[in-house]
Design a protein around this motif. Structure first.
Motif, PDB file in Angstrom:
ATOM      1  N   VAL A 246       0.790  -1.218  -0.094  1.00  0.00           N
ATOM      2  CA  VAL A 246      -0.037  -0.145  -0.146  1.00  0.00           C
ATOM      3  C   VAL A 246       0.882   1.441   0.289  1.00  0.00           C
ATOM      4  O   VAL A 246       0.510   2.232  -0.803  1.00  0.00           O
ATOM      5  N   LYS A 247       2.207   1.158   0.559  1.00  0.00           N
ATOM      6  CA  LYS A 247       2.882   2.339   0.721  1.00  0.00           C
ATOM      7  C   LYS A 247       3.589   2.779  -0.722  1.00  0.00           C
ATOM      8  O   LYS A 247       3.415   3.928  -1.039  1.00  0.00           O
ATOM      9  N   SER A 248       3.854   1.770  -1.414  1.00  0.00           N
ATOM     10  CA  SER A 248       4.062   1.771  -2.778  1.00  0.00           C
ATOM     11  C   SER A 248       2.938   2.520  -3.578  1.00  0.00           C
ATOM     12  O   SER A 248       3.404   3.332  -4.391  1.00  0.00           O
ATOM     13  N   TYR A 249       1.803   1.728  -3.406  1.00  0.00           N
ATOM     14  CA  TYR A 249       0.726   2.421  -4.027  1.00  0.00           C
ATOM     15  C   TYR A 249       0.665   3.933  -3.950  1.00  0.00           C
ATOM     16  O   TYR A 249       0.192   4.562  -4.829  1.00  0.00           O
ATOM     17  N   LEU A 250       0.487   4.249  -2.787  1.00  0.00           N
ATOM     18  CA  LEU A 250       0.327   5.708  -2.467  1.00  0.00           C
ATOM     19  C   LEU A 250       1.381   6.932  -2.773  1.00  0.00           C
ATOM     20  O   LEU A 250       1.344   7.885  -2.695  1.00  0.00           O
ATOM     21  N   SER A 251       2.662   6.360  -3.002  1.00  0.00           N
ATOM     22  CA  SER A 251       3.889   6.761  -3.092  1.00  0.00           C
ATOM     23  C   SER A 251       3.774   8.039  -4.274  1.00  0.00           C
ATOM     24  O   SER A 251       4.306   9.186  -3.973  1.00  0.00           O
ATOM     25  N   ASP A 252       3.106   7.730  -5.408  1.00  0.00           N
ATOM     26  CA  ASP A 252       3.000   9.098  -6.225  1.00  0.00           C
ATOM     27  C   ASP A 252       1.604   9.423  -6.343  1.00  0.00           C
ATOM     28  O   ASP A 252       0.921  10.214  -7.202  1.00  0.00           O
TER      29      ASP A 252
END
Length: 282
Positions: A246-252
């Motif tokens: 989820v952190k990767s998904y939200l990063s941009d």
């Protein structure tokens, strides 16, 4: 078992009812079978439906641990004023990011689970639905901080239940990941022990290992990846993996509203994340 209700009114007439068993507060010991029956009867009377199956098993585990008949029942007094203050303030912080339900019920119950006491500062929890959170307390060192983190995490789950009915391993990974990233946003501070279980490299390896089972609804995979019951993976691995997904998904997506995140299909969050495609450092 008599309940003491602390009612808190927030903006737009939304309320949180925080229930405490009177016996728990008054430092009264109970025999194990009677305590089981009292807690279960009390919950069913207040939530309006019968506890059964996995929900009932989880409740008993959270309160009494794995070897329930050998559980030692010890009495203690909870600082209800402090607990209520911490829970209430945390809900207010959460509601600034996404509004709580019209009415939310929070049941604060005792726990005699050794794992929760020794590894989680005496704070456990699980969320039944969009309106009901169960907290399990046996206050130990740093319990206040862990209670705040736990309430934020479970608040996120209550929002998830507005839009989804988790069933697969992938659902669990993503929804636990959302809960921990939401906690990051609302509470801040250092990552919780749930997240620190695995470094990125190890999380990446285990994710690739379990990918064939992501769409499975079999409980054994959840127990393995989240609770380490078969000792194949470290305890809480699923929380770490979900957090990184989820952190990767939200990063941009810095301007993405939390309401949109909670509504999104977990499969879309997974495919929209680049975590499992990247070479990870420890």
């Amino acid at each position: 078992m008599q309940m003491i209700n602390h009612k808190i009114v927030y903006k737009n007439n939304r309320t949180a009812n925080i229930f405490y068993p009177k016996d728990f507060i008054n430092n009264k010991e109970c025999e194990l079978p009677n305590l089981k029956e009292n807690i279960e009867t009390m919950l069913e009377a207040n939530i309006g439906f019968q506890l059964e199956g996995r929900v009932l098993e989880t409740l008993r585990f959270e309160v009494f641990g794995y070897r329930q008949q050998k559980t030692k029942i010890t009495s203690y007094t909870l600082d209800v004023e402090l607990a209520t203050k911490l829970i209430s303030k945390t809900i207010i912080r959460c509601a600034k990011n996404i509004e709580l339900s019209k009415r939310i019920k929070i049941f604060v119950l005792p726990t005699y689970n050794k794992f929760i006491i020794q590894k989680m500062s005496g704070v456990g929890a699980f969320t039944l639905d969009s309106n009901t959170i169960l907290l399990f307390l046996s206050p130990r060192k740093n319990w206040e901080k862990n209670l705040i983190n736990t309430v934020a995490h479970e608040y996120a789950h209550s929002i998830t239940y507005r839009y989804h009915s988790p069933s697969t391993l992938l659902d669990s990974l993503v929804f636990e990941g959302i809960a921990e990233n939401f906690r990051d946003k609302v509470i801040g501070g250092l990552p919780t022990p749930l997240v620190k279980t695995l470094g990125k490299k190890r999380a990446h390896i285990i994710l690739n290992d379990i990918r064939p089972h992501l769409n499975s609804t079999a409980t054994k995979y959840y127990l393995s990846i989240f609770l380490g019951w078969d000792k194949k993976y470290p305890v809480w691995s699923g929380y770490s993996i979900g957090y990184h997904i989820v952190k990767s998904y939200l990063s941009d997506k810095t301007n993405l509203a939390w309401d949109t995140v909670f509504k999104e299909n977990p499969a879309n969050i997974f495919t929209g994340s680049t975590f499992f495609l990247q070479d990870q450092n420890p």
